[in-house]
Design a protein around this motif. Structure first.
Motif, PDB file in Angstrom:
ATOM      1  N   LEU A 153     -18.882   9.181   2.728  1.00 53.68           N
ATOM      2  CA  LEU A 153     -19.095  10.520   3.268  1.00 53.68           C
ATOM      3  C   LEU A 153     -18.245  11.591   2.596  1.00 53.68           C
ATOM      4  N   VAL A 154     -16.959  11.375   2.470  1.00 45.01           N
ATOM      5  CA  VAL A 154     -16.097  12.388   1.863  1.00 45.01           C
ATOM      6  C   VAL A 154     -16.431  12.552   0.387  1.00 45.01           C
ATOM      7  N   ALA A 155     -16.659  11.438  -0.311  1.00 48.03           N
ATOM      8  CA  ALA A 155     -17.003  11.527  -1.730  1.00 48.03           C
ATOM      9  C   ALA A 155     -18.336  12.237  -1.923  1.00 48.03           C
ATOM     10  N   THR A 156     -19.295  11.992  -1.040  1.00 48.61           N
ATOM     11  CA  THR A 156     -20.587  12.668  -1.114  1.00 48.61           C
ATOM     12  C   THR A 156     -20.404  14.173  -0.955  1.00 48.61           C
ATOM     13  N   ALA A 157     -19.583  14.583   0.018  1.00 53.98           N
ATOM     14  CA  ALA A 157     -19.326  16.013   0.226  1.00 53.98           C
ATOM     15  C   ALA A 157     -18.539  16.597  -0.945  1.00 53.98           C
ATOM     16  N   ALA A 158     -17.536  15.876  -1.421  1.00 56.39           N
ATOM     17  CA  ALA A 158     -16.679  16.390  -2.491  1.00 56.39           C
ATOM     18  C   ALA A 158     -17.408  16.501  -3.824  1.00 56.39           C
ATOM     19  N   ARG A 178     -19.358   1.531  -7.346  1.00 55.79           N
ATOM     20  CA  ARG A 178     -17.901   1.528  -7.513  1.00 55.79           C
ATOM     21  C   ARG A 178     -17.262   2.596  -6.643  1.00 55.79           C
ATOM     22  N   TYR A 179     -15.960   2.433  -6.384  1.00 58.48           N
ATOM     23  CA  TYR A 179     -15.246   3.489  -5.677  1.00 58.48           C
ATOM     24  C   TYR A 179     -15.410   4.784  -6.463  1.00 58.48           C
ATOM     25  N   PRO A 180     -15.741   5.881  -5.809  1.00 58.88           N
ATOM     26  CA  PRO A 180     -15.885   7.157  -6.519  1.00 58.88           C
ATOM     27  C   PRO A 180     -14.527   7.846  -6.683  1.00 58.88           C
ATOM     28  N   HIS A 181     -14.340   8.528  -7.788  1.00 63.71           N
ATOM     29  CA  HIS A 181     -13.124   9.326  -8.001  1.00 63.71           C
ATOM     30  C   HIS A 181     -13.334  10.699  -7.368  1.00 63.71           C
ATOM     31  N   GLY A 200      -5.636  14.594  -4.525  1.00 67.41           N
ATOM     32  CA  GLY A 200      -4.822  14.106  -5.630  1.00 67.41           C
ATOM     33  C   GLY A 200      -5.097  12.635  -5.872  1.00 67.41           C
ATOM     34  N   GLY A 201      -4.449  12.074  -6.859  1.00 67.18           N
ATOM     35  CA  GLY A 201      -4.636  10.670  -7.194  1.00 67.18           C
ATOM     36  C   GLY A 201      -4.317   9.723  -6.055  1.00 67.18           C
ATOM     37  N   ARG A 202      -3.320  10.072  -5.237  1.00 62.45           N
ATOM     38  CA  ARG A 202      -2.974   9.174  -4.125  1.00 62.45           C
ATOM     39  C   ARG A 202      -3.982   9.261  -2.978  1.00 62.45           C
ATOM     40  N   ASP A 203      -4.831  10.296  -2.962  1.00 66.77           N
ATOM     41  CA  ASP A 203      -5.869  10.435  -1.939  1.00 66.77           C
ATOM     42  C   ASP A 203      -7.176   9.772  -2.380  1.00 66.77           C
ATOM     43  N   CYS A 204      -7.226   9.316  -3.594  1.00 63.73           N
ATOM     44  CA  CYS A 204      -8.455   8.821  -4.201  1.00 63.73           C
ATOM     45  C   CYS A 204      -8.489   7.297  -4.152  1.00 63.73           C
ATOM     46  N   ALA A 205      -9.493   6.729  -3.491  1.00 60.04           N
ATOM     47  CA  ALA A 205      -9.600   5.270  -3.361  1.00 60.04           C
ATOM     48  C   ALA A 205      -9.729   4.597  -4.722  1.00 60.04           C
ATOM     49  N   ALA A 224      -7.132   1.878  -6.319  1.00 60.76           N
ATOM     50  CA  ALA A 224      -7.597   0.555  -6.720  1.00 60.76           C
ATOM     51  C   ALA A 224      -7.393   0.313  -8.216  1.00 60.76           C
ATOM     52  N   GLY A 225      -6.906   1.329  -8.931  1.00 66.07           N
ATOM     53  CA  GLY A 225      -6.645   1.191 -10.357  1.00 66.07           C
ATOM     54  C   GLY A 225      -7.894   1.191 -11.213  1.00 66.07           C
ATOM     55  N   ILE A 226      -8.927   1.905 -10.770  1.00 66.37           N
ATOM     56  CA  ILE A 226     -10.200   1.965 -11.515  1.00 66.37           C
ATOM     57  C   ILE A 226     -10.204   3.192 -12.405  1.00 66.37           C
ATOM     58  N   GLY A 227      -9.728   3.050 -13.614  1.00 69.47           N
ATOM     59  CA  GLY A 227      -9.819   4.088 -14.643  1.00 69.47           C
ATOM     60  C   GLY A 227      -9.523   5.503 -14.201  1.00 69.47           C
ATOM     61  N   PRO A 228      -9.462   6.434 -15.156  1.00 71.89           N
ATOM     62  CA  PRO A 228      -9.198   7.837 -14.844  1.00 71.89           C
ATOM     63  C   PRO A 228     -10.388   8.506 -14.160  1.00 71.89           C
ATOM     64  N   GLY A 229     -10.082   9.476 -13.334  1.00 71.42           N
ATOM     65  CA  GLY A 229     -11.128  10.208 -12.619  1.00 71.42           C
ATOM     66  C   GLY A 229     -11.775  11.272 -13.465  1.00 71.42           C
ATOM     67  N   PRO A 230     -12.751  11.979 -12.909  1.00 70.10           N
ATOM     68  CA  PRO A 230     -13.505  12.987 -13.649  1.00 70.10           C
ATOM     69  C   PRO A 230     -12.694  14.206 -14.032  1.00 70.10           C
ATOM     70  N   SER A 231     -11.589  14.471 -13.326  1.00 64.99           N
ATOM     71  CA  SER A 231     -10.812  15.676 -13.600  1.00 64.99           C
ATOM     72  C   SER A 231      -9.722  15.440 -14.637  1.00 64.99           C
TER      73      SER A 231
END
Length: 60
Positions: free
Chosen positions: A7-12, A22-25, A43-48, A52-59
Motif C-alpha cells: 500500500l505505501v509503496a503503491t502510493a509513493a 521484490r520489495y519495492p524501493h 530514507g534508506g532505513r524506512d525502505c524495506a 533487506a539489502g536489495i540493491g540501490p533504490g531508484p533515487s
C-alpha cells in the motif's frame, strides 16, 4: 503466491506494486501525511528493500 499490493509503496511510487514481486524501493520518495499534510521523505532505513539489502533504490 499471495495476492495483494504494497500500500505505501503503491502510493509513493504512483503505480501498483504487487506483494508477489521484490520489495519495492521507496527511499528518496516524498509523500504528504494523511492527517497533518506535512511532507515526509522516506530514507534508506524506512525502505524495506534497503533493510533487506536489495540493491540501490531508484533515487540513488
Amino acid at each position: 503466491m499471495t495476492a495483494g499490493l504494497w500500500l505505501v509503496a503503491t502510493a509513493a511510487l504512483g503505480r501498483p506494486v504487487p506483494v508477489a514481486g521484490r520489495y519495492p524501493h521507496v527511499c528518496g520518495v516524498t509523500l504528504h501525511a494523511t492527517r497533518s499534510g506535512n511532507p515526509y521523505r522516506y530514507g534508506g532505513r524506512d525502505c524495506a528493500a534497503c533493510a533487506a539489502g536489495i540493491g540501490p533504490g531508484p533515487s540513488r
